[in-house]
Scaffold this active site. Structure first.
Site, PDB file in Angstrom:
ATOM      1  CE1 TYR A   1      -3.885   2.700   0.588  1.00  0.00           C
ATOM      2  CE2 TYR A   1      -2.444   3.395   2.495  1.00  0.00           C
ATOM      3  CZ  TYR A   1      -3.394   3.389   1.784  1.00  0.00           C
ATOM      4  OH  TYR A   1      -4.158   4.554   2.004  1.00  0.00           O
TER       5      TYR A   1
ATOM      6  CG  ASP B   1       5.931   3.620   1.009  1.00  0.00           C
ATOM      7  OD1 ASP B   1       6.301   4.302   1.923  1.00  0.00           O
ATOM      8  OD2 ASP B   1       4.816   3.595   0.421  1.00  0.00           O
TER       9      ASP B   1
ATOM     10  CE  LYS C   1       2.151   4.788   8.276  1.00  0.00           C
ATOM     11  NZ  LYS C   1       0.715   4.604   8.519  1.00  0.00           N
TER      12      LYS C   1
HETATM   13  N1  PMP Z   1       2.882   3.995   2.251  1.00  0.00           N
HETATM   14  C1  PMP Z   1       2.863   3.094   3.292  1.00  0.00           C
HETATM   15  C2  PMP Z   1       3.826   2.114   3.350  1.00  0.00           C
HETATM   16  C3  PMP Z   1       1.823   3.200   4.087  1.00  0.00           C
HETATM   17  O1  PMP Z   1       1.837   2.195   5.264  1.00  0.00           O
HETATM   18  C4  PMP Z   1       1.120   4.182   4.278  1.00  0.00           C
HETATM   19  C5  PMP Z   1      -0.219   4.269   5.407  1.00  0.00           C
HETATM   20  N2  PMP Z   1      -0.228   3.468   6.006  1.00  0.00           N
HETATM   21  C6  PMP Z   1       1.085   5.177   3.178  1.00  0.00           C
HETATM   22  C7  PMP Z   1       2.208   5.050   2.293  1.00  0.00           C
HETATM   23  C8  PMP Z   1       0.131   6.360   3.185  1.00  0.00           C
HETATM   24  O2  PMP Z   1       0.367   7.139   4.102  1.00  0.00           O
HETATM   25  P1  PMP Z   1      -0.785   8.359   4.529  1.00  0.00           P
HETATM   26  O3  PMP Z   1      -1.810   7.458   5.178  1.00  0.00           O
HETATM   27  O4  PMP Z   1      -0.069   9.245   5.477  1.00  0.00           O
HETATM   28  O5  PMP Z   1      -1.275   8.819   3.614  1.00  0.00           O
END
Ligand code: PMP
Length: 429
Positions: free
Chosen positions: A146, A241, A269
């Protein structure tokens, strides 16, 4: 506050009247595990307190940021100090500069970095940058990874999308999604095949180094290095990511542990210390293609917001000073042992992937290597474990496809009690 006298059910009913599904992010709704969510009144350390006065040992950690526990006094003080100087300026500022320098110091592959406000923005912008830099359109992502909810990345994504059994969202134009090639994770042949067919069309490969949005999955030996090699040979951009893993599995993220140097990396995060901050960065040559230096447009009213920057900077400074990674790993192992023991005594098969303060569990006989494996696991059991633990004072992520997080505040009694409750939950199946 008047609201707090209401029951959680009443408040959730009221929320549903005003907010779609009563939540501001789908997985908050507990749909994957049944029942309705509690409403949080406050969170301190490793404890969440609900509006009904229930205290829960929290293994969700605000979905990742709270590695030092909720409401850390030093982070609060840093926010307070920044707050005294205003809530936002919309100009370059010292906090954004300091946080940028800190990340460049901690993560060797980052030569330049740009701040944004969410992980979604970070990955979306990194993809555009990779396309602008290479002059190519196609990207490769992996099923179950994701990367936020931007159009081109919401294809076979994990997490909330998986939970709802609807991997592709309505509203994503087919033409966008068609520029995204989705491959199974941990399959080197599939990747080699695509590169041999489309070598000069692939702008970027984006991946979570340890996919943590369909449970927790680890790359097979040599897999990340192979991706690095294929990207280099084919002049595609490797985007790691590290929204989940950054500053969590090591100060330098998964790339430090795995000794991988991506071209671009995305963070969110932990780097916001609990406030909305995220970033993408990497090779200066690529980053300099961003506006106003280069032709790739990217912007944000709240980007580099001083409160968020101050919180993130303090979080990273604390991590650097305290270096809690050994301690966190010990707690990760306590959880893993407890889950394994519960399953052994019950006589059921379980897999417990764990790295430092991240862990998940799959009811499966064999290790889970990709999304297809994860979907084949027994998620009915997970629901029962979730319910048991919640009834006994532990908050696990409300979906079998999420990863659990431990914080430094769990040290001592809380990790002991938390692990025991999870152990009993599994034994009770
Ligand atoms: N990349 C990863 C690996 C994530 O786990 C997440 C959200 N859990 C995101 C991108 C998206 O981040 P956000 O919810 O801050 O938009």
């Amino acid at each position: 506050m008047m609201l707090m006298q209401d029951t959680a059910n009443n408040l959730f009913e009221e929320s549903k009247k005003h907010i779609p599904g009563g939540v501001n992010s789908p997985v908050h709704a507990f749909k994957a595990v049944g029942g309705e969510p509690f409403i949080t009144e406050r969170a301190d350390g490793a404890i969440i307190r609900t509006t009904e006065g229930k205290e829960l040992i929290d293994f969700v950690g605000a979905w990742g940021p709270a590695i030092l526990g909720h409401n850390h006094p030093a982070i609060r003080a840093a926010i307070q100090e920044a707050l005294d100087r205003g809530t936002g300026y919309g100009t370059p500022n010292l906090y954004a500069l300091r946080l940028a320098k800190k990340i460049v110091e901690l993560v060797p592959s980052i030569e330049k970095i740009r701040m944004v406000s969410s992980g979604t923005e970070a990955t979306m912008s990194a993809i555009r940058l990779a396309r602008g830099y290479t002059g190519r359109d196609k990207i490769i992502k992996f099923s179950g990874c994701y990367h936020g909810h931007s159009d081109g990345l919401l294809v076979k994504a994990g997490s909330g999308a998986l939970t709802f059994g609807n991997p592709d969202s309505a509203g994503v134009p087919k033409s966008y999604a068609s520029e995204t090639i989705v491959l199974p994770f941990n399959n080197i042949e599939a990747l080699e095949k695509i590169f041999s067919q489309l070598s000069d069309q692939i702008a970027a490969v984006i991946l979570e180094p340890y996919p943590a949005n369909c449970g927790l999955i680890f790359p097979i030996s040599g897999y990340l290095k192979k991706i690095r090699e294929l990207c280099t040979t084919n002049r595609s951009i490797m985007i790691l990511d590290e929204v989940m893993t950054g500053f969590r599995v090591a100060l330098g993220g998964a790339q430090e542990r795995e000794n991988i140097r991506p071209d671009l990396t995305t963070f969110a995060k932990i780097m916001g210390g609990g406030l909305p901050a995220a970033a993408f960065g990497g090779k200066a040559e690529i980053m300099d293609c961003l506006s106003p230096e280069g032709p790739v447009y990217q912007a944000g009213t709240l980007s580099g917001n001083p409160l968020a920057m101050a919180a993130g900077l303090k979080a990273l400074e604390l991590l650097q000073e305290e270096m809690p990674y050994e301690q966190l790993n010990k707690m990760g192992l306590i959880m893993k042992e407890a889950i394994l023991m519960g399953a052994k005594e019950k006589g059921i098969s379980i897999q417990v992937p764990q790295v430092g303060s991240m862990f998940s569990f799959f009811f499966s006989e064999k290790p889970v290597l990709n999304m297809e494996d994860a979907l084949a696991t027994q998620s009915e059991y997970f629901k029962r474990v979730f319910k048991y633990t919640l009834d006994h004072g532990v908050f696990l992520p409300p979906s079998p496809f999420e990863t659990c997080f431990i914080s430094t505040s769990h040290e001592g009694e809380l990790i002991k009690n938390g692990s025991e409750i999870v152990y009993k939950a599994i034994k009770s199946l």
